[in-house]
Design a protein around this motif. Sequence first.
Motif, PDB file in Angstrom:
ATOM      1  N   CYS A 134      81.376  63.565  23.732  1.00 20.72           N
ATOM      2  CA  CYS A 134      81.283  64.143  22.393  1.00 20.72           C
ATOM      3  C   CYS A 134      82.343  63.503  21.505  1.00 20.72           C
ATOM      4  CB  CYS A 134      81.485  65.654  22.453  1.00 20.72           C
ATOM      5  SG  CYS A 134      81.387  66.482  20.850  1.00 20.72           S
ATOM      6  N   TRP A 135      81.919  62.991  20.364  1.00 27.43           N
ATOM      7  CA  TRP A 135      82.853  62.402  19.408  1.00 27.43           C
ATOM      8  C   TRP A 135      83.199  63.439  18.353  1.00 27.43           C
ATOM      9  CZ3 TRP A 135      86.230  58.780  18.775  1.00 27.43           C
ATOM     10  CH2 TRP A 135      86.676  58.451  17.484  1.00 27.43           C
ATOM     11  N   ASP A 136      84.496  63.708  18.183  1.00 23.88           N
ATOM     12  CA  ASP A 136      84.965  64.654  17.181  1.00 23.88           C
ATOM     13  C   ASP A 136      85.532  63.861  16.013  1.00 23.88           C
ATOM     14  OD1 ASP A 136      85.751  66.895  15.822  1.00 23.88           O
ATOM     15  OD2 ASP A 136      87.592  67.184  16.967  1.00 23.88           O
ATOM     16  N   GLU A 138      86.497  64.886  13.187  1.00 23.25           N
ATOM     17  CA  GLU A 138      87.592  65.576  12.519  1.00 23.25           C
ATOM     18  C   GLU A 138      88.946  65.126  13.062  1.00 23.25           C
ATOM     19  OE1 GLU A 138      88.980  70.095  12.758  1.00 23.25           O
ATOM     20  OE2 GLU A 138      87.159  69.886  11.559  1.00 23.25           O
ATOM     21  N   GLU A 139      89.036  64.957  14.384  1.00 22.16           N
ATOM     22  CA  GLU A 139      90.293  64.542  15.017  1.00 22.16           C
ATOM     23  C   GLU A 139      90.276  63.071  15.417  1.00 22.16           C
ATOM     24  OE1 GLU A 139      92.376  66.885  17.844  1.00 22.16           O
ATOM     25  OE2 GLU A 139      91.227  68.693  17.407  1.00 22.16           O
ATOM     26  N   ARG A 159      90.417  64.729  26.667  1.00 23.73           N
ATOM     27  CA  ARG A 159      90.523  64.174  25.317  1.00 23.73           C
ATOM     28  C   ARG A 159      90.930  62.715  25.470  1.00 23.73           C
ATOM     29  NH1 ARG A 159      91.862  67.351  20.788  1.00 23.73           N
ATOM     30  NH2 ARG A 159      93.526  65.873  20.302  1.00 23.73           N
ATOM     31  N   CYS A 183      80.451  69.824  24.804  1.00 28.02           N
ATOM     32  CA  CYS A 183      80.364  69.492  23.384  1.00 28.02           C
ATOM     33  C   CYS A 183      81.434  70.263  22.635  1.00 28.02           C
ATOM     34  CB  CYS A 183      78.973  69.794  22.820  1.00 28.02           C
ATOM     35  SG  CYS A 183      78.637  71.542  22.528  1.00 28.02           S
ATOM     36  N   VAL A 184      81.673  69.845  21.399  1.00 29.20           N
ATOM     37  CA  VAL A 184      82.641  70.502  20.529  1.00 29.20           C
ATOM     38  C   VAL A 184      81.898  71.087  19.335  1.00 29.20           C
ATOM     39  CG1 VAL A 184      84.563  70.099  18.932  1.00 29.20           C
ATOM     40  CG2 VAL A 184      84.593  69.066  21.202  1.00 29.20           C
ATOM     41  N   ASP A 187      86.357  74.879  16.387  1.00 23.79           N
ATOM     42  CA  ASP A 187      87.628  74.624  17.065  1.00 23.79           C
ATOM     43  C   ASP A 187      87.535  74.832  18.569  1.00 23.79           C
ATOM     44  OD1 ASP A 187      87.289  77.349  17.140  1.00 23.79           O
ATOM     45  OD2 ASP A 187      89.256  77.842  16.281  1.00 23.79           O
ATOM     46  N   ALA A 189      85.708  73.791  22.479  1.00 24.12           N
ATOM     47  CA  ALA A 189      85.001  72.845  23.340  1.00 24.12           C
ATOM     48  C   ALA A 189      84.303  73.651  24.426  1.00 24.12           C
ATOM     49  CB  ALA A 189      85.971  71.844  23.959  1.00 24.12           C
ATOM     50  N   LYS A 204      89.856  73.210  21.472  1.00 25.36           N
ATOM     51  CA  LYS A 204      89.579  71.781  21.491  1.00 25.36           C
ATOM     52  C   LYS A 204      90.843  70.925  21.322  1.00 25.36           C
ATOM     53  CE  LYS A 204      88.733  70.513  16.669  1.00 25.36           C
ATOM     54  NZ  LYS A 204      87.803  69.829  15.749  1.00 25.36           N
ATOM     55  N   THR A 205      91.890  71.489  20.720  1.00 24.79           N
ATOM     56  CA  THR A 205      93.111  70.723  20.491  1.00 24.79           C
ATOM     57  C   THR A 205      94.052  70.776  21.689  1.00 24.79           C
ATOM     58  OG1 THR A 205      92.955  71.139  18.117  1.00 24.79           O
ATOM     59  CG2 THR A 205      95.088  70.406  18.965  1.00 24.79           C
TER      60      THR A 205
END
Length: 249
Positions: A134-136, A138-139, A159, A183-184, A187, A189, A204-205
């Motif tokens: 999964c590509w995030d 946002e980050e 990550r 998937c994300v 906020d 995962a 997710k962080t």
Amino acid sequence: LPVVTPFLTQRWCTPVRFFSAAGGNPSFMSPRVCNSRILLCSSVSEVKVGSSAEEWERDYKELKLTEPAPASKQGGSVFGMLGDAFGKAVGGKQMSDTEEARAGPKQSDPPILDGFRVVNEFTHTKESFTQGLCWDAEENIMFEGSGGPSFSHGSRISRKDLVTGDTLAYRQLPKRHFGEGMCVLGDKAYQLTWRSNVGFIYDKTTLALKGQFQYQHEGWGITSDGSQLIVSDGTAYLHFWDPDTCKPV
């Protein structure tokens, strides 16, 4: 809408290639097996942040203490058990989510097929038995869910820095769970397991374990359309879930 297949991602660990629809925007990404290059893979540098299976178990025990106990399937009283028995006698055996999906309407038209073109290629950890990517945006981080056969580093959620291939952080799952798709959304995962009938929710962080959810079928691939979770059980059927409850919508 991202495409979900029963495998969702490649099963064998090769350089990750990114594809786009022919002539289109390369934002749709899907890894493909490239057996001719499998021997050219190399491990990435040592991970910067890791979390052991023992730490995961500790967090899981704390999580169970804060979550309400699941409702008993047998009913909480004599009247409840009698009601369950009457319901089974009248309604027959209760169908699973997958059985209900199979009994529903069928798609009569064949799916639309499209081409693709390779737009880039990145180094990938060869010890990772990839189950979900999964590509995030946002980050600017790639998340990966992996399974745990004996020749791999085990079931994880990670990550990763896509450009360097470095693993920035990961959570190691205990061996009783075989990690599958992830998937994300927002906020959180979300990670499935294959045959444990349970999935897990992380921040997710930080990858802190925040919750769990249950389902009555195998867990394979999971993605999102931005508002719902879309889950594959290894068949031709998809399940659409509310991300807050992880229950069918």
